[in-house]
Design a protein around this motif. Structure first.
Motif, PDB file in Angstrom:
ATOM      1  N   CYS A 137       3.213 -10.402 -17.480  1.00  0.00           N
ATOM      2  CA  CYS A 137       3.406  -9.339 -16.490  1.00  0.00           C
ATOM      3  C   CYS A 137       3.007  -7.989 -17.066  1.00  0.00           C
ATOM      4  O   CYS A 137       2.337  -7.185 -16.412  1.00  0.00           O
ATOM      5  CB  CYS A 137       4.869  -9.328 -16.029  1.00  0.00           C
ATOM      6  N   ALA A 138       3.415  -7.715 -18.315  1.00  0.00           N
ATOM      7  CA  ALA A 138       3.077  -6.447 -18.969  1.00  0.00           C
ATOM      8  C   ALA A 138       1.574  -6.297 -19.120  1.00  0.00           C
ATOM      9  O   ALA A 138       1.009  -5.229 -18.853  1.00  0.00           O
ATOM     10  CB  ALA A 138       3.760  -6.373 -20.330  1.00  0.00           C
ATOM     11  N   ALA A 139       0.911  -7.373 -19.549  1.00  0.00           N
ATOM     12  CA  ALA A 139      -0.540  -7.315 -19.736  1.00  0.00           C
ATOM     13  C   ALA A 139      -1.259  -7.201 -18.394  1.00  0.00           C
ATOM     14  O   ALA A 139      -2.230  -6.448 -18.253  1.00  0.00           O
ATOM     15  CB  ALA A 139      -1.012  -8.552 -20.491  1.00  0.00           C
ATOM     16  N   ASP A 140      -0.782  -7.938 -17.399  1.00  0.00           N
ATOM     17  CA  ASP A 140      -1.413  -7.936 -16.077  1.00  0.00           C
ATOM     18  C   ASP A 140      -1.336  -6.557 -15.438  1.00  0.00           C
ATOM     19  O   ASP A 140      -2.301  -6.086 -14.814  1.00  0.00           O
ATOM     20  CB  ASP A 140      -0.728  -8.989 -15.202  1.00  0.00           C
ATOM     21  N   ARG A 141      -0.199  -5.896 -15.599  1.00  0.00           N
ATOM     22  CA  ARG A 141       0.000  -4.585 -14.973  1.00  0.00           C
ATOM     23  C   ARG A 141      -0.412  -3.434 -15.884  1.00  0.00           C
ATOM     24  O   ARG A 141      -0.278  -2.265 -15.515  1.00  0.00           O
ATOM     25  CB  ARG A 141       1.463  -4.440 -14.540  1.00  0.00           C
ATOM     26  N   LYS A 142      -0.865  -3.766 -17.090  1.00  0.00           N
ATOM     27  CA  LYS A 142      -1.366  -2.768 -18.045  1.00  0.00           C
ATOM     28  C   LYS A 142      -0.368  -1.622 -18.227  1.00  0.00           C
ATOM     29  O   LYS A 142      -0.703  -0.435 -18.112  1.00  0.00           O
ATOM     30  CB  LYS A 142      -2.729  -2.235 -17.593  1.00  0.00           C
ATOM     31  N   TYR A 196      -2.633  -8.141 -25.757  1.00  0.00           N
ATOM     32  CA  TYR A 196      -2.458  -6.813 -25.149  1.00  0.00           C
ATOM     33  C   TYR A 196      -1.522  -5.975 -26.011  1.00  0.00           C
ATOM     34  O   TYR A 196      -0.464  -6.445 -26.429  1.00  0.00           O
ATOM     35  CB  TYR A 196      -1.894  -6.950 -23.732  1.00  0.00           C
ATOM     36  N   GLN A 197      -1.913  -4.735 -26.275  1.00  0.00           N
ATOM     37  CA  GLN A 197      -1.164  -3.882 -27.186  1.00  0.00           C
ATOM     38  C   GLN A 197      -0.537  -2.697 -26.451  1.00  0.00           C
ATOM     39  O   GLN A 197      -1.211  -2.011 -25.669  1.00  0.00           O
ATOM     40  CB  GLN A 197      -2.072  -3.341 -28.301  1.00  0.00           C
ATOM     41  N   TYR A 236       7.162  -8.743 -34.852  1.00  0.00           N
ATOM     42  CA  TYR A 236       6.433  -8.888 -33.596  1.00  0.00           C
ATOM     43  C   TYR A 236       6.170  -7.530 -32.932  1.00  0.00           C
ATOM     44  O   TYR A 236       5.880  -7.455 -31.736  1.00  0.00           O
ATOM     45  CB  TYR A 236       7.187  -9.826 -32.657  1.00  0.00           C
ATOM     46  N   GLY A 237       6.276  -6.460 -33.718  1.00  0.00           N
ATOM     47  CA  GLY A 237       5.882  -5.139 -33.239  1.00  0.00           C
ATOM     48  C   GLY A 237       6.909  -4.380 -32.442  1.00  0.00           C
ATOM     49  O   GLY A 237       6.564  -3.409 -31.755  1.00  0.00           O
ATOM     50  N   TRP A 238       8.172  -4.795 -32.526  1.00  0.00           N
ATOM     51  CA  TRP A 238       9.224  -4.119 -31.776  1.00  0.00           C
ATOM     52  C   TRP A 238       9.954  -3.105 -32.655  1.00  0.00           C
ATOM     53  O   TRP A 238      10.197  -3.355 -33.831  1.00  0.00           O
ATOM     54  CB  TRP A 238      10.250  -5.127 -31.244  1.00  0.00           C
ATOM     55  N   LYS A 239      10.319  -1.973 -32.067  1.00  0.00           N
ATOM     56  CA  LYS A 239      11.225  -1.022 -32.707  1.00  0.00           C
ATOM     57  C   LYS A 239      12.571  -1.124 -31.996  1.00  0.00           C
ATOM     58  O   LYS A 239      12.623  -1.324 -30.772  1.00  0.00           O
ATOM     59  CB  LYS A 239      10.690   0.404 -32.606  1.00  0.00           C
ATOM     60  N   SER A 240      13.665  -0.966 -32.747  1.00  0.00           N
ATOM     61  CA  SER A 240      14.985  -1.101 -32.124  1.00  0.00           C
ATOM     62  C   SER A 240      15.830   0.141 -32.375  1.00  0.00           C
ATOM     63  O   SER A 240      15.624   0.862 -33.358  1.00  0.00           O
ATOM     64  CB  SER A 240      15.713  -2.336 -32.653  1.00  0.00           C
ATOM     65  N   ARG A 241      16.745   0.377 -31.475  1.00  0.00           N
ATOM     66  CA  ARG A 241      17.725   1.464 -31.588  1.00  0.00           C
ATOM     67  C   ARG A 241      19.117   0.855 -31.586  1.00  0.00           C
ATOM     68  O   ARG A 241      19.401  -0.035 -30.788  1.00  0.00           O
ATOM     69  CB  ARG A 241      17.600   2.419 -30.413  1.00  0.00           C
ATOM     70  N   PRO A 242      20.019   1.340 -32.452  1.00  0.00           N
ATOM     71  CA  PRO A 242      21.370   0.779 -32.494  1.00  0.00           C
ATOM     72  C   PRO A 242      22.099   0.925 -31.161  1.00  0.00           C
ATOM     73  O   PRO A 242      21.785   1.812 -30.357  1.00  0.00           O
ATOM     74  CB  PRO A 242      22.058   1.595 -33.589  1.00  0.00           C
TER      75      PRO A 242
END
Length: 360
Positions: A137-142, A196-197, A236-242
């Motif tokens: 969905c993310a890639a399809d909707r860019k 997709y990035q 996997y390229g994710w950043k997280s917030r506590p």
């Protein structure tokens, strides 16, 4: 040869151009409104009039302020909604010119975000296809960004609600099972993106906080649990917030759930209370219920938007703790358009729609 110094008259012309825009409703810097800035509009008029670059205008404006001590009269600005004056018999023409058409258009680039609610991944839910749908969905909707709001996993292995000595407690998965399932869900979403990035962020939920609490109560495990969870995200390229922190995107805040003055999550039928207390538009999850509330505010910013994005569990799935309670859960994800502190558009995409479109 050095450029000639800016004359006093030229400096006044630059400042007068900014003041002209202020009178028409273009806003000063940092004004609490979503509209075109007076400096931006003045620069465009300068370019149209002189044929010189916008940077030349900025340079002259800075020189007028620093070297000549000239500052626009920012009090000339009135928010656009105050510009139009209704005609009357005694005053057939309004005191102000009509609002320029372009004032209706907010300034700045819109940012498109795919917002994913509580997923509650669990080894006892072995089908990870929904995560692949999210990536597709993310890639399809860019989209420009992806935000997972928290409670990616249930992490029941470290739950303090069930004693391990009980029958139900003995049936809980191990932490290794939870980690393996978590990695599989990350892999599935990445597979759906198919290269997709875009930036990917997660605001940790109370279930991720379970891991940290458990580790704190069992110091022998220090460094072996929460770090592993976050390292898996980073791989996997994710950043997280506590848990409890806000992620700000275009002036809109994302958090798992806003906390009260006592540091507790807002509970119950809480959209109105959050809207009353919030000073910015806010996107959150936690309750799984979904809901949107535009809250009018005093002042030119007009409103804040409060959006609960529901949950991203399989359609119709209800967690064990809620089996006998009223739920009304909303299943799916949201495509959001953000600009200048406002949620300009929000579209709910149900899990059924995701399945029908992306399930191979």
């Amino acid at each position: 040869m050095a450029a000639p110094a800016l004359t006093q008259d030229a400096a006044r012309e630059v400042v007068a151009l900014v003041e002209e825009c202020l009178k028409e409703g273009y806003c000063p810097p940092n004004a609490p409104t979503a509209g075109r800035a007076a400096l931006t509009e003045a620069a465009q008029r300068f370019v149209a009039k002189t044929g010189k670059a916008a940077n030349t205008f900025r340079s002259r404006y800075d020189t007028a302020r620093v070297s000549h001590g000239l500052e626009p009269d920012w009090s000339l600005w009135r928010p656009a909604q105050y510009q139009a004056i209704k005609q009357t018999k005694r005053s057939p023409s309004g005191a102000h010119d009509p609002i320029p058409h372009e004032l209706a258009e907010p300034e700045g680039k819109a940012v498109k975000v795919l917002a994913i609610g509580d997923c509650h991944d669990d080894p006892r839910l072995p089908d990870k296809s929904r995560f692949e749908w999210f990536g597709k969905c993310a890639a399809d909707r860019k989209v420009d960004r992806i935000v997972q709001i928290g409670d990616w996993g249930s992490w029941d292995s470290v739950s303090r609600h069930e004693d391990r000595a009980t029958i139900r407690g003995r049936a809980l998965p191990s932490f290794e099972d939870d980690m393996a399932s978590f990695r599989m869900s990350l892999m599935a979403l990445d597979r759906g993106l198919d290269g997709y990035q875009c930036p990917k962020d997660m605001t940790e939920g109370n279930h991720e906080a379970r891991v940290q609490t458990y580790e704190n109560l069992n110091p022998v495990l220090e460094g072996g649990m929460m770090i592993r969870l976050r390292e898996a995200l980073y791989q996997y390229g994710w950043k997280s917030r506590p848990f409890g922190e806000y992620l700000m995107i275009e002036g809109v805040a994302f958090t798992y759930v806003p906390l009260t003055i006592m540091g507790k999550p807002y509970g119950g039928k809480h959209l109105n209370q959050i809207a009353n207390d919030s000073v910015f538009s806010l996107v959150f999850g936690h309750s799984h219920k979904g809901g949107h509330l535009p809250a009018p505010k005093i002042g030119p910013s007009c409103k804040v938007d409060i959006l609960n994005i529901g949950c991203a569990l399989p359609h119709g799935h209800v967690e064990d703790y809620a089996k006998l309670s009223t739920t009304g859960w909303q299943y799916g994800v949201y495509e959001l358009t953000l600009r200048n502190g406002q949620i300009e558009n929000h579209k709910h995409i149900s899990m059924i729609e995701l399945r029908d479109k992306y399930d191979a």
